[in-house]
Every structure is written in C-alpha cells, then in structure tokens.
Design an enzyme around this catalytic site. Sequence first.
Site, PDB file in Angstrom:
ATOM      1  N   SER A  42      28.449  11.685   7.235  1.00 46.95           N
ATOM      2  CA  SER A  42      27.117  11.930   6.652  1.00 46.95           C
ATOM      3  C   SER A  42      27.146  11.627   5.155  1.00 46.95           C
ATOM      4  CB  SER A  42      26.700  13.387   6.830  1.00 46.95           C
ATOM      5  OG  SER A  42      26.747  13.764   8.166  1.00 46.95           O
ATOM      6  N   ALA A 153      40.974  22.379  13.105  1.00 50.69           N
ATOM      7  CA  ALA A 153      40.846  23.166  14.341  1.00 50.69           C
ATOM      8  C   ALA A 153      41.635  22.443  15.436  1.00 50.69           C
ATOM      9  CB  ALA A 153      39.385  23.268  14.729  1.00 50.69           C
ATOM     10  N   ARG A 273      23.108  -3.753  16.865  1.00 47.27           N
ATOM     11  CA  ARG A 273      24.467  -3.981  16.359  1.00 47.27           C
ATOM     12  C   ARG A 273      25.420  -4.609  17.366  1.00 47.27           C
ATOM     13  NH1 ARG A 273      24.749   1.433  12.820  1.00 47.27           N
ATOM     14  NH2 ARG A 273      23.366   0.616  11.234  1.00 47.27           N
ATOM     15  N   LEU A 371      21.595  10.572  11.030  1.00 53.83           N
ATOM     16  CA  LEU A 371      21.306  11.691  10.125  1.00 53.83           C
ATOM     17  C   LEU A 371      20.118  12.480  10.679  1.00 53.83           C
ATOM     18  CD1 LEU A 371      21.755  10.168   6.523  1.00 53.83           C
ATOM     19  CD2 LEU A 371      23.416  11.390   7.907  1.00 53.83           C
TER      20      LEU A 371
HETATM   21  C1  SIN Z   1      24.240   1.160   7.622  1.00 54.68           C
HETATM   22  O1  SIN Z   1      23.838   1.519   6.514  1.00 54.68           O
HETATM   23  O2  SIN Z   1      24.320  -0.022   7.955  1.00 54.68           O
HETATM   24  C2  SIN Z   1      24.686   2.203   8.596  1.00 54.68           C
HETATM   25  C3  SIN Z   1      23.567   3.081   8.960  1.00 54.68           C
HETATM   26  C4  SIN Z   1      23.801   3.717  10.278  1.00 54.68           C
HETATM   27  O3  SIN Z   1      24.850   3.545  10.888  1.00 54.68           O
HETATM   28  O4  SIN Z   1      22.879   4.378  10.765  1.00 54.68           O
END
Ligand code: SIN
Length: 528
Positions: A42, A153, A273, A371
């Site tokens: 994050s 952990a 991707r 996120l």
């Molecule tokens: C990126 O900034 O290319 C990655 C963003 C993500 O994986 O959500």
Amino acid sequence: MDVKTDVLIIGSGIAALQAALVLEKHFQIQIVTKSSIYMSSSYRAQGGIAAVTSEEDHIQHHIADTLKAGEYHHEKRHVKTLIKNGTEIMQNYLKDGLPVDRQVDGKPALGLEGAHSHHRILHAGGDRTGQIFIDYLLHKLSPKTKINCYEMAYELLRNTDGDCVGVLTKGEKGTKRYLAHHVILATGGAGALYSSTSNFPTNTGDGIALAFRAGAAISDMEFMQFHPSLLWCKNEAKGLVSEAVRGAGGIFVNAQHQPIMTGLHAQLDLAPRHITALALFTKRAAGEETFIDITNIQDFEVKFPTIAQLCHVHRVHLQDGLIPVAPGSHFLMGGVIADDKGRTTIPNLYAVGEVACTGVHGANRLASNSLLEGITFGQKMAQFIIQKGCHQKNFLLEKHQCADKMPPLFSKPQLQQNMMRFLGIVRNMDDLQHFVKQLPSLQSLIQVNLKGLELAELELFMMHVVATLMAHAAITRTETRGAHIRTDKPEMESHWASRWIIFSQGQMKVRNSLYEYHQTRGNAQAIF
Ligand code: SIN
C-alpha cells in the site's frame, strides 16, 4: 510472554489501518507487522485509487471494467459492494481532506490506467499516492492503538472449540504469544516469491501459509498478476514504473523505438495487464529489449517524482526519453477465502486486502482496485466486528499435533528463480509437474513443527507453502484465463468458467463457488 488484546491485526497496509481506525473507537487494538510500518505494498502504491468521482463516469462502468479485466471469474456481489461502497468511502475521504491531486477548478485530477474505460484514478503527490494515504491514516490513528514492528507471525492459535484466538510471532527478541477475541490477517501478497517483482522482499505470502496450516480455505492461487513495467537495469527489476505513465502518454517500444503493442495489440498499451505483460515477455524471450517511450509526457519529473527518482538512482537518463522495463510479479488475486466482512472459514479469523480472496479481482485485477479493496473491506469487516463484540471466553488452546521434521527446501534465490521459470508469466504442464515434484507435499506442509526455527527459516518455509499451493492450482487449471497463461492450453475453456480451485485441511478440490458453505456457529464453513 503473552500479550492480550481485543482485536489483533497482523500487517500494516491500507486494509489494516482502515480497520484499526474504525475499531479503535470501541476496542483495544494491537497491530503486529513483520517489518517497518512503511514496508507495505500500500505504501508503495504509485498509480492510485480507482473510484467513480466524475460526472462522465458511472458505477456500472467501473463494475463492467472490473469484470472484463478479470475474465468474469468473480464473486459478482462482492464486486458491486467494492465499487459502490468503495466509491462512497472515497467520496467521504475527499470531503474529509484527503490531499489528492486536483485540477485548477478544484476537482480531483483523474488518471487513466490499463483496462479502465474512463479516467477515474485518484492520485496524490503525482505517483506518491500510497505513501500519502498511509501517512494520512497513520496521522488519524490514536496512540492507544499499539503497533509492534519487526515481528513475524508464524502460527495461528485455535482454542479447543476451533476458534482462532491468537498467534505466535518471532522477532529479534524471540517468540511472543498474542491472544485476542478477533484475529485479522492483513499481511499482503506474495510477489517476493519471484526473482523479478514490484513487491518488497517481505511480501512472502505469510498470511496465506498461516491460514492454510490452521485449516482455513484458500483459493485462486494460480492467478498471480505480472505487471508489464518494472524498471529493468543490470538484469534486475528495480521497482515499479506505474501504468499511469502509459495513461499519461507513454508507449511500449523496442530498442529501435518501434511500438510493441501493434498488430493484434494495436492501441493496447493500456490493455489489461495479462495482455501487456505477455507481449513484453514474448519480445524479451525473442532477445529484444523493451522500453517505455516517455517523449510525449511533459513535466515527467513533476507528474512522477518517485519514478524519476528511481530512474536517477539507477542512472537511467530521462532526457533520452526511454525507460527500460520488463514484467515482474505484482499482485496475487488468490488468497484466504473471505466474505465481504472478512470472515474466513475459521471462526474469529478474518482476512482483508491482498491476503484475502473475496472474488473481487477475478483472474486479473483491474489496476488501482486494490487500495479501494483495502479501505472498503477493511471498513466493512471492522463494522461487523463491532456488532459482534468481544465475547470469547475460551482461551484454552488446542493441543499441537505438528510433529514432522522440515522437508528439503530450495534456498530463497533458487525458489525465486524457479517460480519465475516454472510458475511465471507463461506456464505448461511439463514444467509445472517437474517443479511440483521438487516441492513438499500439501500434507507435509501442515505437519511440520516450526518450533525453534530462526526467522529466515520460518520465512523460507512460508514461501514454500505458498509456492506449493500455487503450483498445484496452476497444474489443475488446464486452461488459460486472465493472469494464468498455459502455453499447452492456450484457450479459455468453458468447463473452467466459474470453477474455483480450493485448498483446505491439506486437500485440494475444484468447486462451483467460492462460498459453498453452510453456516456453523455463525461462520462460513467451506464444505469438503
Ligand atoms: C501501477 O501504478 O501501475 C500499479 C497500480 C496497481 O497495481 O493497481
């Protein structure tokens, strides 16, 4: 030494902090994290947070993009929850003063990333979104929430009724036992199982390994997302070059400055991707070098300060207009099966964020949805725990039956290279079979006694647990879908649609749903 708390959160990324913020108003919270509070995916996130905030966009478009990018291998009701609730939460954060980048008219400046039909990526500090968001949450957290860093952990504790009531950790000062009414896994992903990765070296899938050994159900382990553009210098990945760079006009090219995403891939620099990563992998396998041409992007250093700094450190000269890139592991879609309240198949054990598999990412996550996942399900889980309260009375631990010795393991670099080679961007049955024969059996991974192991040994073992789950799942899914690309089975097969490969209690089963469960004592129990 025992530490007692109401709610124990393992991990310190966005999902962990969002949950802590909601929970700390009601309960005593203890966070335990393997390294520094800043070493999470994050914190590293560059691109941003996908959420519907413009009038041109609509929640239905965001849902459609998420489903399409993930090849429809989703738990659809959770996708709707993610986008709908996530958008509301983000709108509240914007009202609250989260410092996102804004246009001159004051509206959020929205970026574009792969497979998004609309500009909808909220970002902060250019490409410092994760860092700014995490700092913002840490600033809001009260000092009464305790945070213990540099403790790993390594074993979940269950009481004599089977409820999760704690965890054993190991740090430089030795072993600690934490006892809690609710235990939350927010340990992140497993990108560090690969030699080329955007992840921190600490992302070794520990939460998945812990949960598997404790008997929780795990799914979608064949789906590791490879990011197409990691900065590539001296034959090594050096960090992420965000997809936002291509959203701002960057183009994949070869050393002769010719576009890579042409022909079948025309105009597809912003394709999902798995498509871009495969295209770059194929070029590189044929001996070509791969770059992002950034000559179209004005004020690159202002828009992308983190990437500019990374390039500077590794002596890549931005004025030449070419950033050398290669694909590497980035995000695991699979993990510990959890519902939208974070509940796993073990009572009082929760999973949230990348460690969880809620079915929102399908076979290939839509960029910048992670996120959003952390804040949305972190909040929903916290609200559920508040409603449930802290009423555990039985802290009598079940007897430990792990007695086996450690099976032979690869060294860390050997494992990472083998993962890249046999379980990488493309896979095939022969390689996978060859690899799995060298890994421990599923059963043996459950029975190994971890007592007395050093930190590095524990981590290496956790990595082998996760690698073994991934290898079995990749062998079993005899098709290509999303990020799982099988050269010997290059098509998507209809009989594999809506089929989930699920591990539980040392066994693997193929199921028609992530949630074939019945309700036992109020918790979801996978049927095996
Ligand atoms: C990126 O900034 O290319 C990655 C963003 C993500 O994986 O959500």
